[in-house]
Design a protein around this motif. Structure first.
Motif, PDB file in Angstrom:
ATOM      1  N   TYR A 211     -33.131 -21.267 -18.589  1.00  0.00           N
ATOM      2  CA  TYR A 211     -32.384 -20.276 -19.376  1.00  0.00           C
ATOM      3  C   TYR A 211     -32.727 -18.858 -18.926  1.00  0.00           C
ATOM      4  N   LYS A 212     -34.024 -18.607 -18.662  1.00  0.00           N
ATOM      5  CA  LYS A 212     -34.441 -17.269 -18.218  1.00  0.00           C
ATOM      6  C   LYS A 212     -33.821 -16.921 -16.868  1.00  0.00           C
ATOM      7  N   VAL A 213     -33.754 -17.907 -15.986  1.00  0.00           N
ATOM      8  CA  VAL A 213     -33.169 -17.672 -14.658  1.00  0.00           C
ATOM      9  C   VAL A 213     -31.686 -17.342 -14.776  1.00  0.00           C
ATOM     10  N   ILE A 214     -30.962 -18.118 -15.593  1.00  0.00           N
ATOM     11  CA  ILE A 214     -29.523 -17.874 -15.762  1.00  0.00           C
ATOM     12  C   ILE A 214     -29.282 -16.511 -16.421  1.00  0.00           C
ATOM     13  N   SER A 215     -30.103 -16.172 -17.423  1.00  0.00           N
ATOM     14  CA  SER A 215     -29.965 -14.870 -18.086  1.00  0.00           C
ATOM     15  C   SER A 215     -30.215 -13.729 -17.101  1.00  0.00           C
ATOM     16  N   LEU A 216     -31.250 -13.884 -16.286  1.00  0.00           N
ATOM     17  CA  LEU A 216     -31.538 -12.870 -15.271  1.00  0.00           C
ATOM     18  C   LEU A 216     -30.386 -12.735 -14.286  1.00  0.00           C
ATOM     19  N   LEU A 217     -29.828 -13.870 -13.889  1.00  0.00           N
ATOM     20  CA  LEU A 217     -28.734 -13.873 -12.925  1.00  0.00           C
ATOM     21  C   LEU A 217     -27.546 -13.073 -13.434  1.00  0.00           C
ATOM     22  N   PHE A 218     -27.137 -13.331 -14.663  1.00  0.00           N
ATOM     23  CA  PHE A 218     -25.977 -12.621 -15.196  1.00  0.00           C
ATOM     24  C   PHE A 218     -26.292 -11.162 -15.495  1.00  0.00           C
ATOM     25  N   GLY A 219     -27.543 -10.871 -15.880  1.00  0.00           N
ATOM     26  CA  GLY A 219     -27.928  -9.474 -16.081  1.00  0.00           C
ATOM     27  C   GLY A 219     -27.876  -8.690 -14.775  1.00  0.00           C
ATOM     28  N   LEU A 220     -28.374  -9.298 -13.692  1.00  0.00           N
ATOM     29  CA  LEU A 220     -28.329  -8.632 -12.395  1.00  0.00           C
ATOM     30  C   LEU A 220     -26.898  -8.528 -11.865  1.00  0.00           C
ATOM     31  N   PHE A 221     -26.092  -9.534 -12.136  1.00  0.00           N
ATOM     32  CA  PHE A 221     -24.678  -9.480 -11.751  1.00  0.00           C
ATOM     33  C   PHE A 221     -23.989  -8.292 -12.416  1.00  0.00           C
ATOM     34  N   ARG A 222     -24.264  -8.095 -13.697  1.00  0.00           N
ATOM     35  CA  ARG A 222     -23.687  -6.958 -14.424  1.00  0.00           C
ATOM     36  C   ARG A 222     -24.162  -5.634 -13.844  1.00  0.00           C
TER      37      ARG A 222
END
Length: 308
Positions: A211-222
């Motif tokens: 979950y932390k990895v996916i959250s980081l991924l979308f935060g960095l994408f934004r």
């Protein structure tokens, strides 16, 4: 030319000695650093007795350990590896050559193209690796084979310019996205992966860390692709508004009356919000371009300081 082997360590007393000795043999001139992350076993003492340069990092989490390593240690080539003896020290020589010859700023030890799926017994880890790899390659138009490997090589410029925000195991994903976004030269080196020895337990939690990895991924994408991200949000809102608006429009042409006035008002508000979000993305895109220009200037300063 100086090479530093960086080994984050948390409760690895069964394997840390072998890892240190293997890297001493593979890279006899390298400095080997072990940063102990609040181990409750004898990892610290074993690492020190084996001849590594051992320090303590009291903030828990691999990301915190790597942040301290990158800040503290100066070298021409950095090789980061886990202390669980799942990665081959023999590959470090080729990683070192790629970094020191300037053929790469980051070398990825690619497990997934070799033995990972046969050796790794944690089924959901395999699925998670595939999912994250697919998302990053789609979003950033790349072709990286192994996003979350624990064995990597880095140049001085990469290490000293990387602003680490991750605290735990999502650090590997952040490294990959940072390299892709800032056009660092990336090379992948297939390596033989072996599963942990009996009695050695993984510190990863499949679901919470995933979950932390996916959250980081979308935060960095934004943050990295704001125009694309906010354009997608705008498109979704406009599609929702259209689904409610066109039935009202059809009824108006048929009867000459607007029967669902509250719905029409809501549609108008959603459309206005969508336009505001789009222009927010435009403004952030311009700011992002300015940030990238400043980052290139920062890289030039790092290179000049290294020459001195």
């Amino acid at each position: 030319m100086k090479t530093a082997v960086l080994i984050p360590c948390y409760n690895e007393e069964l394997t840390i000695k072998k890892v240190i000795l293997d890297f001493k043999k593979a890279l006899p001139k390298a400095d080997i650093y072990v940063y102990d992350n609040n181990s409750t076993d004898n990892s610290y003492e074993i690492a020190k007795d084996t001849g590594a340069i051992v320090k303590r990092e009291y903030r828990q989490g691999k990301g915190n350990v790597v942040r301290s390593m990158f800040r503290d240690i100066d070298a021409d080539c950095y090789i980061l590896v886990d202390g669980d003896d799942t990665y081959p020290a023999e590959a470090s020589k080729e990683i070192e050559e790629l970094i020191l010859s300037k053929k790469a700023d980051m070398v990825i030890g690619d497990r997934l193209s070799s033995t990972y799926f046969e050796e790794n017994k944690r089924r959901f880890h395999n699925s998670g690796n595939k999912l994250v790899r697919k998302l990053i390659n789609t979003i950033f138009n790349s072709d990286i084979s192994d996003i979350m490997t624990g064995m990597r090589g880095f140049s001085y410029e990469f290490v000293k310019s990387f602003p680490i925000s991750s605290k735990e195991f999502e650090i590997e994903t952040e490294m990959t996205i940072f390299a892709l976004n800032h056009n660092f030269l990336i090379k992948e080196l297939p390596i033989e992966y072996r599963d942990r020895m009996d009695g050695s337990e993984s510190k990863l939690n499949t679901f919470s860390d995933g979950y932390k990895v996916i959250s980081l991924l979308f935060g960095l994408f934004r943050d990295i692709r704001p125009l694309f991200f906010f354009s997608l949000v705008t498109l979704v809102l406009l599609i929702i508004a259209g689904l409610y608006f066109f039935p009202i429009l059809i009824d108006f042409y048929r009867t000459g009356f607007v029967e669902k006035v509250p719905t029409l008002i809501t549609v108008g508000v959603v459309a206005i919000v969508a336009v505001i979000i789009f222009f927010t993305g435009v403004v952030l895109h311009v700011i992002r371009k300015q940030h990238d220009e400043n980052f290139e200037h920062h890289l030039n300063l790092i290179a000049q300081n290294k020459k001195r």
